[in-house]
Each structure stands twice: as C-alpha cells, then as structure tokens.
Design a protein around this motif. Sequence first.
Motif, PDB file in Angstrom:
ATOM      1  N   ARG A 124      -1.668   5.413 -10.547  1.00 65.61           N
ATOM      2  CA  ARG A 124      -1.125   6.553  -9.799  1.00 65.61           C
ATOM      3  C   ARG A 124      -0.253   6.123  -8.617  1.00 65.61           C
ATOM      4  NH1 ARG A 124      -5.944  10.347  -8.094  1.00 65.61           N
ATOM      5  NH2 ARG A 124      -4.149  11.500  -7.254  1.00 65.61           N
ATOM      6  N   THR A 125       0.004   4.838  -8.492  1.00 63.98           N
ATOM      7  CA  THR A 125       0.717   4.336  -7.323  1.00 63.98           C
ATOM      8  C   THR A 125       2.155   3.980  -7.669  1.00 63.98           C
ATOM      9  OG1 THR A 125      -1.359   3.424  -6.490  1.00 63.98           O
ATOM     10  CG2 THR A 125       0.663   2.661  -5.440  1.00 63.98           C
ATOM     11  N   LEU A 126       3.067   4.331  -6.752  1.00 61.94           N
ATOM     12  CA  LEU A 126       4.477   4.005  -6.874  1.00 61.94           C
ATOM     13  C   LEU A 126       4.904   3.289  -5.600  1.00 61.94           C
ATOM     14  CD1 LEU A 126       6.984   4.528  -8.759  1.00 61.94           C
ATOM     15  CD2 LEU A 126       7.456   6.525  -7.335  1.00 61.94           C
ATOM     16  N   TRP A 127       5.613   2.150  -5.759  1.00 65.03           N
ATOM     17  CA  TRP A 127       6.061   1.364  -4.614  1.00 65.03           C
ATOM     18  C   TRP A 127       7.578   1.211  -4.651  1.00 65.03           C
ATOM     19  CZ3 TRP A 127       2.091  -0.468  -7.789  1.00 65.03           C
ATOM     20  CH2 TRP A 127       0.823  -0.611  -7.209  1.00 65.03           C
ATOM     21  N   ALA A 128       8.155   0.993  -3.471  1.00 61.23           N
ATOM     22  CA  ALA A 128       9.556   0.615  -3.351  1.00 61.23           C
ATOM     23  C   ALA A 128       9.617  -0.717  -2.623  1.00 61.23           C
ATOM     24  CB  ALA A 128      10.340   1.675  -2.589  1.00 61.23           C
ATOM     25  N   TYR A 129      10.308  -1.702  -3.213  1.00 66.24           N
ATOM     26  CA  TYR A 129      10.462  -3.026  -2.615  1.00 66.24           C
ATOM     27  C   TYR A 129      11.938  -3.339  -2.429  1.00 66.24           C
ATOM     28  CZ  TYR A 129       5.547  -4.276  -3.405  1.00 66.24           C
ATOM     29  OH  TYR A 129       4.179  -4.329  -3.365  1.00 66.24           O
ATOM     30  N   THR A 139      12.082   7.461   1.178  1.00 71.41           N
ATOM     31  CA  THR A 139      10.851   7.523   1.969  1.00 71.41           C
ATOM     32  C   THR A 139       9.579   7.519   1.142  1.00 71.41           C
ATOM     33  OG1 THR A 139      10.821   9.949   1.960  1.00 71.41           O
ATOM     34  CG2 THR A 139      12.084   8.851   3.707  1.00 71.41           C
ATOM     35  N   GLY A 140       9.673   7.861  -0.153  1.00 72.91           N
ATOM     36  CA  GLY A 140       8.495   7.973  -0.990  1.00 72.91           C
ATOM     37  C   GLY A 140       7.809   9.319  -0.897  1.00 72.91           C
ATOM     38  N   GLU A 141       8.350  10.231  -0.085  1.00 75.05           N
ATOM     39  CA  GLU A 141       7.740  11.539   0.073  1.00 75.05           C
ATOM     40  C   GLU A 141       8.002  12.414  -1.159  1.00 75.05           C
ATOM     41  OE1 GLU A 141       9.184  13.284   3.624  1.00 75.05           O
ATOM     42  OE2 GLU A 141       8.249  11.808   4.948  1.00 75.05           O
ATOM     43  N   GLU A 142       6.975  13.181  -1.542  1.00 77.14           N
ATOM     44  CA  GLU A 142       7.110  14.083  -2.676  1.00 77.14           C
ATOM     45  C   GLU A 142       8.024  15.238  -2.304  1.00 77.14           C
ATOM     46  OE1 GLU A 142       4.203  17.220  -4.740  1.00 77.14           O
ATOM     47  OE2 GLU A 142       3.534  15.141  -5.002  1.00 77.14           O
ATOM     48  N   GLN A 143       9.010  15.518  -3.174  1.00 77.73           N
ATOM     49  CA  GLN A 143       9.953  16.610  -2.928  1.00 77.73           C
ATOM     50  C   GLN A 143       9.531  17.887  -3.649  1.00 77.73           C
ATOM     51  OE1 GLN A 143      13.496  14.405  -4.205  1.00 77.73           O
ATOM     52  NE2 GLN A 143      14.218  14.424  -2.097  1.00 77.73           N
ATOM     53  N   TRP A 144       9.085  17.726  -4.892  1.00 78.18           N
ATOM     54  CA  TRP A 144       8.545  18.861  -5.628  1.00 78.18           C
ATOM     55  C   TRP A 144       7.722  18.361  -6.801  1.00 78.18           C
ATOM     56  CZ3 TRP A 144      10.476  18.501 -10.519  1.00 78.18           C
ATOM     57  CH2 TRP A 144      11.779  18.040 -10.700  1.00 78.18           C
ATOM     58  N   ASP A 145       6.928  19.269  -7.360  1.00 82.19           N
ATOM     59  CA  ASP A 145       5.984  18.922  -8.426  1.00 82.19           C
ATOM     60  C   ASP A 145       6.005  20.056  -9.438  1.00 82.19           C
ATOM     61  OD1 ASP A 145       3.887  18.294 -10.058  1.00 82.19           O
ATOM     62  OD2 ASP A 145       2.380  18.128  -8.486  1.00 82.19           O
ATOM     63  N   LYS A 200       8.866  -1.242   1.162  1.00 81.44           N
ATOM     64  CA  LYS A 200       9.452  -0.194   1.983  1.00 81.44           C
ATOM     65  C   LYS A 200       8.538   1.017   2.076  1.00 81.44           C
ATOM     66  CE  LYS A 200      13.042  -2.552   2.942  1.00 81.44           C
ATOM     67  NZ  LYS A 200      13.159  -3.105   4.319  1.00 81.44           N
ATOM     68  N   TRP A 201       7.871   1.338   1.018  1.00 83.12           N
ATOM     69  CA  TRP A 201       6.890   2.422   1.058  1.00 83.12           C
ATOM     70  C   TRP A 201       5.974   2.363  -0.149  1.00 83.12           C
ATOM     71  CZ3 TRP A 201       7.546   5.206  -3.323  1.00 83.12           C
ATOM     72  CH2 TRP A 201       8.841   5.430  -3.814  1.00 83.12           C
ATOM     73  N   GLN A 202       4.887   3.083  -0.046  1.00 87.73           N
ATOM     74  CA  GLN A 202       3.904   3.225  -1.114  1.00 87.73           C
ATOM     75  C   GLN A 202       3.444   4.673  -1.125  1.00 87.73           C
ATOM     76  OE1 GLN A 202       0.557   0.487  -1.086  1.00 87.73           O
ATOM     77  NE2 GLN A 202      -0.845   2.096  -1.771  1.00 87.73           N
ATOM     78  N   THR A 203       3.360   5.259  -2.332  1.00 90.78           N
ATOM     79  CA  THR A 203       2.924   6.643  -2.412  1.00 90.78           C
ATOM     80  C   THR A 203       1.959   6.807  -3.568  1.00 90.78           C
ATOM     81  OG1 THR A 203       3.693   8.945  -2.461  1.00 90.78           O
ATOM     82  CG2 THR A 203       4.780   7.415  -3.942  1.00 90.78           C
TER      83      THR A 203
END
Length: 558
Positions: free
Chosen positions: A115-120, A167-173, A128-131
């Motif tokens: 369930r994890t998504l990262w940006a490197y 940013t890794g922030e959720e925009q919509w679901d 850079k972030w983890q969500t």
Amino acid sequence: MSLKPEWTEEIDTVPDAIQYHPSPGLLVVGTDTEGSSGPRIELLSAAEGTARGSIETTGALRETEYDPTSGTLFAITDDDHVYAIDPERGSRLWDAWAASVATVADGRVFLSADRTLWAYDISDGSRKWQTTLPDSVAGQIAQLAGTLLVGVGDSSIERVVAVDPATGEEQWDYERERSIREAWFTDHGVYAQISARDELVRIATDAEATGADDQAVSPLFDPDAGTEQWSYSLNDGSVLGTTVSVVPRSGRVYVKESGTVSALDPESGSKIWQSPEYDSFEFFSIAGEALYGVVETADDSRFVRLDPDSGRAMWETEIRTTTTVTDRLAGDGGRLYVGTRETHRDGSIVEDGPAAYQLNAVTGRIDWTFETDERVAWIAGDGDPVIVGEETSQIHGVDADSGRQQWSSSGEYLHFEAASDRRVVVVGKGDEKDLHVLDRADGTVEFATTSEVYHTGGGALFASSGTAIEAYPIASQPAVFASPDDRSGTNTEVYPSSGESSGETDVYEAREADAEEAVGWTDSETTAVSYCPNCGTDLAAFGDVNFCPECGADLSTE
C-alpha cells in the motif's frame, strides 16, 4: 549446426536471467542465487560482451527498466529491492526497498510495495515523500497531465487514486461498490470497465489532456475531479461476450456487445455509430486505427474491415473462421495475414480445415490460401518467406508472392520467439523446451540449445551455456553488433514476441481467448509508407506526407 557466436563471455557463476536494453547497448545478467558468490548482477556490453561492472544484490534478478532521460537502469530483485545503476560505468548509484518501479517523470522515480508509494530523486536516491494508499497497488501506475494515477485493490483494481507527484498528497479517490475489471489511463482521459461488465465509465481528471504531439486536444478541467463524466451501460447477456477497446492515441472508444460493434464519443459517451450491416461479430480487433472483425453465421465466416468514421464495411471476404491476425503495411499497398482454426466456436468442425491467408489490406481480396493440418497459432509476416506456425508441431516457410510452401519443420509444440530477415527463433512448449534457430530461407536448423536462460533483441540471440554468455546473430546485420555510428542506418532488427524492441513487430500471437475476449494487438511501425493503406494511392509523388492527399487518411506513426 552452422551458426557461430559473435562473442562469448565467461562469468563467475551460472546465470538465471538475461535482459537486453538497446539504448545503452547493455546486457544485464542475473546470476544464480545458489552460487558461491551469492546473487549478483553482471553488466556486459551487448556489442562485444566485455564486462562493464558487477553488482552484489540481496536477491535474484526479476526485471529491469531503463530510463533514457536520466540514463539510469533500475533493477528489481525477487526480495523486493530496487537498485539504481549507472549502465555506462556498471556501478550501483543507490538502492531502496520496493517491489516495483511504477513510473519515471521529472527527475523522479516512483516506487511501490503493497500500500506504499514513494518518490525518489533519481540522481542521488534521496526520498522526497512517502504515502500510504487506501489499498494495495493492483494495477498500472501512470502520470497523466500532471497527476499520478494508481489502480489499487485487494486482488484486482477496486478504485483509482490520484496523487500529486510533487508532494504525494491524495488529490481524489474514485471507488465503486463493484471492482473495476479494467482501467485505461490515456492521453485523452481515464476509463474504467466495471467488473460486472454492465457499465463503462469515464473518470474526470483535474488537468488538461494532451495529444501525441503534446498539443491540447480537448479541455478536461473539471471541478469534480475523480467523479464520473459519463456512464455507458453494457449488455452482458450475449454469449458472444462484451469487450471494450480504447485506442490510446486518438482516444476513440469501441465496444463489442451482443454481436455488434459501436463507437463512442470519448467526450460524452454517446454512441457515434453501431455497425449497421452486421450483428454477429465473433471478435473485433484494432491495428493502429484500422478496425477488423469476424462475422460468423450459420453458413460462413466473413472477415471484414470497418470504416472507423461510419462503422460500415470497407470490404468483406469469406473465410473459414479466424483466430490469428497480423497486419503488414508493405510497398505494394498493404498485406494482411489471417490464420484460421479447425473448429468453430461452438466446437463444430470447419468443413475445409484450417488455413493461412494473405489478403490485400486495401481491397480485402485473397492473394493466396495455404492449407494447414492444425489451427494456425502464429504468423510472421515481416519477410519472405512468410512463416506460418501451427498449434503443435509444424512450421512452414511460405512464399510471400505465390503462397507455395518452400519448407516445413516440426518439433514439440513449437512456439514463436523472434524473427528477422535472416532467421527465425522458436522454442518448444512441451517437455522438451529446446530453443532452435532456423534459416528463414530453407528452414535448416542452424543452432539449438536446451538452455532456458536467453533473450532476443537488437538482431541477436543471447543465451547461456554453463557459466558462459554467448551472442548469436539472428538478423543479416544485427544492430546490436554495429558501431554506434551505424546503428541508425538500415540494419535489420529482430522482432521479439515480448520485451524491449526498437523496431517494428509484425507477429501477433494467438491467445486461447474465450468468447468474451478479443485477440490482442501490438502496434506496428513502418519507416516509410509508399501506398496509402486506406485507398491504395501511390504516395511516391507527394514526398514526405503524414496524410493521404486523396482520401485524407492519417499516415503518421506513434
């Protein structure tokens, strides 16, 4: 056995994976995890076999991906580690724990696991972030118009989540009560087919879609991003099944249901046309923008080409029944190859037996018919002779002009692997998985190996022999062995059935598809089109054009 290796390179232990990347000219070899030195990744020059470097890993090599923008190779091992590698120096840049490389964009690589998504940051490996996503990653991840789209679910895609790549922030679901059977992330929109097959929806995004040339084609700014723009009800009551096809480049949407084919407006979901002449399509396939289908009646089967603007037949040709289709745009106006099977969908026997056909793609006229004993499983229509493969043991070389058999070869469940102007590579699918390299002209076996560790690409076959890696030429002039200055010339490329390729692919493998599935297609490319594939106009007098001056057909390639 007359085929000799171009080069041979010994490594320390037995390899268990070979992968080729043409852009850096790199061969990536994963070594045996049971070896004395443990699992490693050996990097070799694909042209010469010389070593570029060796990297110790914690697990066996599973897959690799190359990012041409940053010039970075990403290697994923079976213990869920990702290694960023400099392919020129053969050195490790950094590594991270993750199960897959989702996508690469704007100097960042996006990794995922559960369930994890990262940006490197690609350059230095800084995170850079983890969500944390609502559920496990279950489908494709793609960046569309500034938004990172992720398909998530327990065992299949149940929702689509949009994440801000900065940013890794959720925009919509986007979530439905029933899981999503299939999703398409295209430059022209996001589509989802609900698993119950009763509905096709288009999901609104909060950015503007762009076309193939990065030019805006339609404004999709929507304050209700993540909601449904439109919904189209599918008929799931037909024994012929329901299939949905979305053409990524044009954004066209086609639906086959209850034996009919319809085109939908991607902006509104309204029906543009429904095939006016036929209501019993057995299957429907797309090659580029060309539409093909098989209409099966009680008396015969007809192979048809539809006009994408009206749905009307451009031509129809009576055949026995079909299973394999391959489209070859050639200098004579276009050749189309169709393979048939020995039984109809209902199990009844085809009266005349299976066969391979060559048709004129412009007129639908049958040039020749080649009889076979069993179902035609694949056709390599990229050269002369045309190679026809039957379901189990027979392979035939067929003259492209006359349809006469030039040679025949047999083996246990021979499966197509690759083809070039000079040779054909096949592999057994039964107990004997021997790989064979045949001379395309006469079918002579030039090389055979029992090794199951091999890769085709760049006009060559790379195979292991004990602790050695051997490179064999498959094409007359393999691009992989040419000097860098020569690689952009007229070297012939091997057309692999899977994996990376810088050339065109003209073989389309038949799947054991049921009545609810359409035969899959791989887009093909041609370096020059001398005749319009739509109307047959000779284009030589018009110079370099991307449309037909006579009928207006789009001649541009992806």
